[in-house]
Design an enzyme around this catalytic site. Structure first.
Site, PDB file in Angstrom:
ATOM      1  N   ARG A 187      -5.514  -4.215  -2.000  1.00 56.61           N
ATOM      2  CA  ARG A 187      -5.125  -3.769  -3.335  1.00 56.61           C
ATOM      3  C   ARG A 187      -4.319  -2.478  -3.245  1.00 56.61           C
ATOM      4  O   ARG A 187      -4.414  -1.711  -2.290  1.00 56.61           O
ATOM      5  CB  ARG A 187      -6.349  -3.539  -4.225  1.00 56.61           C
ATOM      6  CG  ARG A 187      -7.252  -2.403  -3.802  1.00 56.61           C
ATOM      7  CD  ARG A 187      -8.141  -1.920  -4.929  1.00 56.61           C
ATOM      8  NE  ARG A 187      -7.376  -1.296  -5.996  1.00 56.61           N
ATOM      9  CZ  ARG A 187      -7.883  -0.471  -6.895  1.00 56.61           C
ATOM     10  NH1 ARG A 187      -9.181  -0.171  -6.882  1.00 56.61           N
ATOM     11  NH2 ARG A 187      -7.122   0.060  -7.832  1.00 56.61           N
ATOM     12  N   HIS A 188      -3.510  -2.234  -4.263  1.00 58.48           N
ATOM     13  CA  HIS A 188      -2.786  -0.971  -4.350  1.00 58.48           C
ATOM     14  C   HIS A 188      -3.738   0.088  -4.891  1.00 58.48           C
ATOM     15  O   HIS A 188      -4.544  -0.199  -5.780  1.00 58.48           O
ATOM     16  CB  HIS A 188      -1.580  -1.118  -5.289  1.00 58.48           C
ATOM     17  CG  HIS A 188      -0.599   0.000  -5.190  1.00 58.48           C
ATOM     18  ND1 HIS A 188      -0.816   1.226  -5.787  1.00 58.48           N
ATOM     19  CD2 HIS A 188       0.601   0.089  -4.558  1.00 58.48           C
ATOM     20  CE1 HIS A 188       0.208   2.013  -5.535  1.00 58.48           C
ATOM     21  NE2 HIS A 188       1.080   1.357  -4.789  1.00 58.48           N
ATOM     22  N   PRO A 189      -3.669   1.318  -4.386  1.00 51.85           N
ATOM     23  CA  PRO A 189      -4.632   2.338  -4.822  1.00 51.85           C
ATOM     24  C   PRO A 189      -4.437   2.835  -6.247  1.00 51.85           C
ATOM     25  O   PRO A 189      -5.331   3.455  -6.814  1.00 51.85           O
ATOM     26  CB  PRO A 189      -4.415   3.480  -3.828  1.00 51.85           C
ATOM     27  CG  PRO A 189      -3.029   3.283  -3.324  1.00 51.85           C
ATOM     28  CD  PRO A 189      -2.818   1.809  -3.291  1.00 51.85           C
ATOM     29  N   SER A 190      -3.270   2.548  -6.859  1.00 52.85           N
ATOM     30  CA  SER A 190      -3.053   3.086  -8.207  1.00 52.85           C
ATOM     31  C   SER A 190      -2.337   2.134  -9.165  1.00 52.85           C
ATOM     32  O   SER A 190      -1.965   2.531 -10.269  1.00 52.85           O
ATOM     33  CB  SER A 190      -2.267   4.403  -8.123  1.00 52.85           C
ATOM     34  OG  SER A 190      -1.060   4.229  -7.417  1.00 52.85           O
ATOM     35  N   PHE A 229      -2.314  -5.612  -8.372  1.00 55.13           N
ATOM     36  CA  PHE A 229      -1.335  -5.485  -7.305  1.00 55.13           C
ATOM     37  C   PHE A 229      -2.045  -5.823  -5.999  1.00 55.13           C
ATOM     38  O   PHE A 229      -2.331  -4.964  -5.175  1.00 55.13           O
ATOM     39  CB  PHE A 229      -0.822  -4.038  -7.263  1.00 55.13           C
ATOM     40  CG  PHE A 229       0.559  -3.861  -6.671  1.00 55.13           C
ATOM     41  CD1 PHE A 229       1.652  -3.654  -7.492  1.00 55.13           C
ATOM     42  CD2 PHE A 229       0.744  -3.880  -5.294  1.00 55.13           C
ATOM     43  CE1 PHE A 229       2.924  -3.461  -6.956  1.00 55.13           C
ATOM     44  CE2 PHE A 229       2.003  -3.697  -4.747  1.00 55.13           C
ATOM     45  CZ  PHE A 229       3.100  -3.479  -5.576  1.00 55.13           C
TER      46      PHE A 229
END
Length: 395
Positions: A227-230, A234
């Site tokens: 996953r994307h951290p922000s 995503f």
């Protein structure tokens, strides 16, 4: 002129990956790259498998479009030839540990006296200054030290090395950029210069939002899995027959995504209306999306999300990459004919140019195959003179 770097001569002392990657880029763009190798053994990577008819596929993948000559720089006569060659080239590239060329008496300070216009590109683990300068490094070492491993891997899992050699490849890219910048400066001023690129520096340079997140929040970034951290959503989701990567990178795409997966009800929930809020409520939101994604196959979701304009894609294995119609349409897999190994598929040239397109003209050279020709071209050495020098163990 058919290619952007035609007319540029590069004397390439690099070996293994970071340096050869940089000079490969230049060769693809039309530069005449002369790969200078140790007699008998050559570039270290010639001993890296897998092999085809005794030739290293690893080496062949990084040294296309180059010419190879051998020269034993520990011999005084070889050093004299090297210095004469320096007068006739634009760039010299090396990725030895700092101090190695100086021990040979061939450091930048010496070479610039011979040719003030020379671009001297040095790519090393830690650069030519600083307390770590003389330390040895390989890709895995700088991935570890540069922070990228600490943010790669599954959540709550062990730090993980990136699957491709990011430490080397990124340094190779920055080295090529540095050389091109120096050539542009020389074009305007007539002055050459030294380009000093450190693999560790390059890893720090690509940490992008990991540094900014730590500086702003004080929290040390950890691995987050896929996953994307922000940004939410995503990441990949399970489907009926595999996983699909979804990248809804803004609120407009979030709306399109919810409509496409028949989850309009999520658009009415205040906690999910903006990306920061979705990120704050990720734990509750992800299972709701995941349940919807299980209803169709990867291909069905690709068609639906493409129609909706939501970025997505399957997680391809390498064999699938080599068959992907977009990859093939962009000539990113090409076949070359090696004089010993025969036909071999390798990656193509990723930079597409309307006027001076790069290309792969020839396979990687056999060790030293161009030595006599290059000495004749650059120094006017005859075949008889070449044979006499060869008897002395120079080549």
């Amino acid at each position: 002129m058919n290619q952007a770097l035609e007319g540029i001569k590069v004397l390439d002392l690099t070996r293994v990956l970071s340096g050869p990657y940089a000079t490969m880029i230049m060769a693809d763009m039309g530069a005449d790259v002369i790969k200078l190798e140790q007699p008998v053994t050559g570039d270290d990577s010639r001993q890296f498998g897998p092999y085809v008819e005794g030739e290293s596929a690893y080496f062949m993948s990084l040294n296309r479009n180059k010419r190879s000559m051998t020269l034993n720089l520990k011999k005084p006569e070889a050093k004299e030839l090297f210095l004469e060659m320096i007068k006739n080239v634009d760039v010299v590239a090396e990725n030895f540990r700092p101090g190695t060329m100086e021990k040979l008496g061939l450091g930048y300070d010496v070479l610039k006296e011979v040719n003030p216009k020379i671009i001297y590109a040095a790519c090393s683990g830690f650069g030519h200054s600083g307390p770590y300068s003389k330390r040895a490094a390989y890709d895995a070492v700088v991935q570890a030290m540069g922070g990228i491993m600490s943010i790669t891997g599954q959540k709550d899992g062990q730090p993980t090395r990136v699957g491709t050699s990011m430490g080397d490849i990124v340094a190779g890219l920055f080295t090529a950029i540095g050389i091109l910048a120096a050539l542009n400066y020389r074009e305007k001023t007539g002055i050459g210069q030294k380009v000093d690129v450190a693999m560790l520096d390059c890893q720090v340079a690509i940490l992008e939002n990991a540094i900014s997140r730590y500086v702003v929040t004080g929290k040390v970034p950890k691995p987050e899995g896929n996953r994307h951290p922000s940004i939410v959503p995503f990441e990949p989701f399970d489907t009926k027959d595999g996983q699909i990567m979804v990248a809804a990178g803004n609120d407009v795409l979030w709306e399109k995504f919810c409509n496409a997966i028949d989850a309009k009800e999520l658009l009415e929930i205040d906690e999910y209306k903006t990306n920061p809020s979705r990120n704050d409520h990720y734990t509750e939101l992800r299972p709701l999306i995941a349940a919807k994604m299980l209803n169709k196959t990867v291909k069905e979701w690709q068609d639906i999300l493409d129609e909706a304009g939501v970025p997505n894609g399957p997680i391809n294995t390498v064999d699938k990459v080599l068959e992907d119609p977009q990859v093939l349409a962009r000539n990113m897999i090409v076949e070359v004919e090696h004089k010993v190994a025969g036909p071999l598929k390798i990656p193509g040239v990723p930079i597409k140019m309307s006027e001076t397109q790069g290309e792969i003209k020839k396979a990687a050279p056999v060790l030293g195959e161009d030595t006599a020709q290059l000495l004749s071209e650059l120094l006017g050495i005859s075949r008889d003179e070449f044979e006499a020098l060869k008897e002395k163990g120079i080549f």
